[in-house]
Each structure stands twice: as structure tokens, then as C-alpha cells.
Design a protein around this motif. Structure first.
Motif, PDB file in Angstrom:
ATOM      1  N   ASP A  63      -0.198   4.421  -0.755  1.00 50.31           N
ATOM      2  CA  ASP A  63       0.328   3.064  -0.594  1.00 50.31           C
ATOM      3  C   ASP A  63       0.953   2.791   0.766  1.00 50.31           C
ATOM      4  N   HIS A  65      -0.244   1.177   3.072  1.00 52.47           N
ATOM      5  CA  HIS A  65      -0.551  -0.219   3.403  1.00 52.47           C
ATOM      6  C   HIS A  65       0.348  -1.206   2.668  1.00 52.47           C
ATOM      7  N   ARG A  66       1.140  -0.715   1.704  1.00 51.71           N
ATOM      8  CA  ARG A  66       2.065  -1.586   0.969  1.00 51.71           C
ATOM      9  C   ARG A  66       3.444  -1.638   1.627  1.00 51.71           C
ATOM     10  N   ALA A  71       3.798  -6.466   4.450  1.00 49.90           N
ATOM     11  CA  ALA A  71       2.841  -5.814   3.551  1.00 49.90           C
ATOM     12  C   ALA A  71       2.701  -6.604   2.252  1.00 49.90           C
ATOM     13  N   ASP A  83      -4.367   1.773  -5.952  1.00 49.98           N
ATOM     14  CA  ASP A  83      -3.597   2.587  -5.009  1.00 49.98           C
ATOM     15  C   ASP A  83      -3.484   4.040  -5.454  1.00 49.98           C
TER      16      ASP A  83
END
Length: 393
Positions: A63, A65-66, A71, A83
Motif C-alpha cells: 500500500d 501508493h496509499r 493518496a 492491495d
């Protein structure tokens, strides 16, 4: 006796182990239990009820990218599965095959899966009866057409569930797992034991089977409002936040803390500032009697304890599940949710002190406890036994 497998595949915190132990206690006269756990921090608690406890295959968030200010947060459980690796066919095939091998080698006759969808698919492929168990948030109904959004402000999806379904089928059907036509079907099982309150269930109204009471300790009596302490339960990443830990040193009231995994230096620092540091879970009757305000991340178990004890609460959620539960308690008038922007030591300390000084919230908490205690007082072992024996015979 037949052998059953307690499977825990993802997530963190002691609550998963407590839930699986509760199942073993409910069925100890019918099964010999093994436990395969994705985390071993609390494994010792299962040793009295299991013949074998060992590390299991795990689902870990991918995760990165979260994270960050812009984000996209996790909107649904399907997004979360994406994820966790459900878009990665090779990984998913290895995960399911691992559970199949355990079921075969240990001659498992029954699987109990807490946050363990791959274990459920493995059981299904081998024709072994299985039940899913857990809090409502992590025990989604398998017959939904898709996963709903949890919070309206986090509504953007990064993945198409149809793509994840295709990846699951390419990974799982060669292993004998029946093909699925929608993503929630990865949770298909012989029964689903969602242990929560209706007010905390994000799938309320979508379930085919009744909820079970939460697996949470309940004091013999609710607070009478005379407690003076702040009770702190930080169980995972909260203890790694320097600002939160610094705030605990001076909350302006007697403070007692149970923080599993806290290193000795941090414990000594808190003790030097007058905080009573518990090294084991505190008796729940003592918590209800001594406490005026409960402080946590919004974990389901401690939140339910506070609801049943009639205690106002403050939460600093570490992820969306805790945030969802904390929000529902806030909507009920008994919780102050501290946003990420309020988590400097000074701001967090101020939020806790403000909550401590609000008698109206304490009155509301005791009134809500009177409503909820009949549900919370039911022993989940009774329902677990009835529901699982209907599946296993």
C-alpha cells in the motif's frame, strides 16, 4: 477427535487471537485444534487450547501508493483485497496452495478462518467444511454483488473488481477452487460468524445470517461515573508515534496504560512521568471502576469494552477499519475522534483533556451502555457452538 484448523491470514492486533481462542473454547470437546497464524506476537494465548500453533501464510498490504497527502484512501474491502495481493495471480496461487497443503498434511476436518479468505478458498477446493469469523468489518457477506464504500469521503476506487475476479479465477481454479462471478464470493463458507454490534457493522442489512455478540470482555457492571483515571490501550503502530507517546506523559489526569510490545525504555519513561504501565491486560471490572476516559486507536474489542462499561472514549485511528468503528461511536455521542492533523503531542493532549472534562459525554456513554449491555452480555461461545455444530455435525 477430529482436527480443526484456526486460520489467521491478515491484519494485526490481539483481537484475532482472542477470537480464535474463543472458538476453541466453545468446541474443545469436539475437536483437537491447530492454529496457523500470520503473526506470532500473541500466539502463547492459544497454546492451552491447541495441540500445535505455528506461523502461517500471510497477507500483507502492498500500500505504498496509499500513503502521502494526496493518496487515494481505501474505499472498499475489495480495494483492500487488491492491495493485499489479489491482483497477483502467482502470489495468490502460492497462498491458496499453502493452506491446501496444511489441510491435507494435518488431516483437517474443519476450518475456522479469521481474516483468512485464502484459507476459505483452500477448504472449499478440498470439500472441507469452513466458517468465517471476525468483526463485521473484516467478515464481508459473500453474496453481495460487489463491495460497498465505507466512508463517503473515501469513494474513489483504483481497481475494477471484475479484473480482480478474473485474476482470482486464473490463480484458484487450477487448484480446484470453484470459479467465482463476483469478488465477495472469495468469502463463501458454510457459515459466517460476524461478531459485532449492528451499530458497528458496515454491512448491516446485507447479511443472510444474524450477527453474533462481539468477542469482547464485559465488566460485571457499567461505570458509575466516579472513576478518575484515563485508561490507554495502544496495541500496534500507535506506540511507534513519538507525538502520541509524548502526549501520554502528561494528560492532566491519573493515567494507566496497557501497551503490548512497548520497549523497556519507553515504559520506564512513562512510569517516570507517573503513568501506571500494565504488563498484562487489566481486569475489566477494575477498568470500569477506575476509568473516566478510555483512550485507544478505536480497535473493535476495546471500543466494545468501553461501550459496555459506559465510558466516554477518545480514538486516534491508525487505519480505515479503526476509523470506521470510531466514527460510528462518535455518531452515537460517546467518542471523540482525533484526526491526523491533531496528532502533535500538544494537540492530542488538548483533545484528550477536553474529552475528559465533558460530563455530558459520560452521561451519554452510561445511557448507551444500558441499551447495549443485553447484546454484549451474551456469551459468544454459545452461538459459536450452535452455529458451527450445525455445519460440522
Amino acid at each position: 477427535m477430529r482436527r480443526a484448523l484456526l486460520a489467521w491470514e491478515g491484519g494485526a492486533g490481539r483481537g484475532h487471537v482472542v477470537t480464535l481462542k474463543t472458538v476453541a473454547e466453545a468446541l474443545g470437546d469436539r475437536f483437537v485444534f491447530d492454529a496457523a497464524l500470520c503473526r506470532m506476537e500473541h500466539a502463547v494465548e492459544l497454546e492451552p487450547v491447541c495441540e500445535l500453533v505455528f506461523p502461517g501464510a500471510s497477507l500483507r498490504p502492498r500500500d505504498a501508493h496509499r500513503r502521502g497527502p494526496n493518496a487515494v484512501r481505501t474505499a472498499t474491502w475489495g480495494e483492500f483485497l487488491g492491495d493485499l495481493g489479489f491482483r497477483d495471480e502467482a502470489f495468490l496461487a502460492r497462498q491458496i496452495a499453502w493452506w491446501q497443503e496444511v489441510i491435507r498434511c494435518r488431516r483437517i476436518a474443519f476450518v475456522v478462518a479469521d481474516f483468512a479468505p485464502c484459507a476459505l478458498m483452500a477448504a472449499r477446493s478440498l470439500g472441507v467444511p469452513a466458517v468465517a469469523i471476525g468483526v463485521g468489518y473484516s467478515c464481508p457477506p459473500p453474496d453481495m454483488p460487489s463491495f460497498p464504500i465505507f466512508m463517503p469521503e473515501h469513494a474513489e476506487r483504483l481497481y475494477d473488481e471484475r479484473d480482480i475476479v478474473a485474476a482470482v479465477n486464473r490463480a484458484a481454479t487450477p487448484l480446484g477452487v470453484p470459479e467465482i462471478d463476483r469478488l465477495p464470493a472469495v468469502y463463501a463458507s458454510d457459515d459466517q460468524l460476524a461478531c459485532t454490534l449492528p451499530m458497528l457493522d458496515p454491512y448491516h442489512g446485507l447479511r443472510a445470517r444474524p450477527l453474533l455478540p462481539p468477542v469482547a470482555d464485559l465488566p460485571s457492571a457499567a461505570s458509575d461515573g466516579s472513576g478518575e483515571e484515563i485508561f490507554v490501550y495502544f496495541s500496534t503502530t500507535e506506540r511507534d508515534n513519538p507525538a502520541l507517546m509524548e502526549a501520554l506523559e502528561d494528560l492532566g489526569a491519573p493515567t494507566r496504560a496497557f501497551i503490548p510490545g512497548l520497549d523497556a525504555a519507553a515504559a520506564e519513561r512513562l512510569a517516570a512521568r507517573g503513568v501506571t504501565v500494565e504488563t498484562a491486560p487489566a481486569p475489566v471490572d477494575a477498568i470500569a471502576r477506575r476509568t473516566r476516559l478510555l483512550l485507544s486507536a478505536g480497535q473493535h474489542g476495546i471500543l466494545c469494552l468501553g461501550l459496555g462499561a459506559g465510558l466516554p472514549q477518545v480514538a486516534a485511528p491508525q487505519h480505515l477499519e479503526q476509523g470506521y468503528h470510531a466514527r460510528r461511536a462518535a455518531e452515537a455521542g460517546v467518542m471523540r475522534v482525533v484526526s491526523r492533523e491533531e496528532r502533535s503531542a500538544e494537540a492530542f493532549r488538548s483533545a484528550v483533556r477536553d474529552a475528559y472534562a465533558r460530563p455530558a459525554t459520560a452521561v451519554r456513554a452510561r445511557a448507551l451502555a444500558a441499551e447495549l449491555r443485553p447484546q454484549l452480555a451474551r456469551d459468544p461461545r454459545v452461538d459459536i457452538r450452535v452455529r458451527t455444530l450445525a455445519v460440522t455435525g
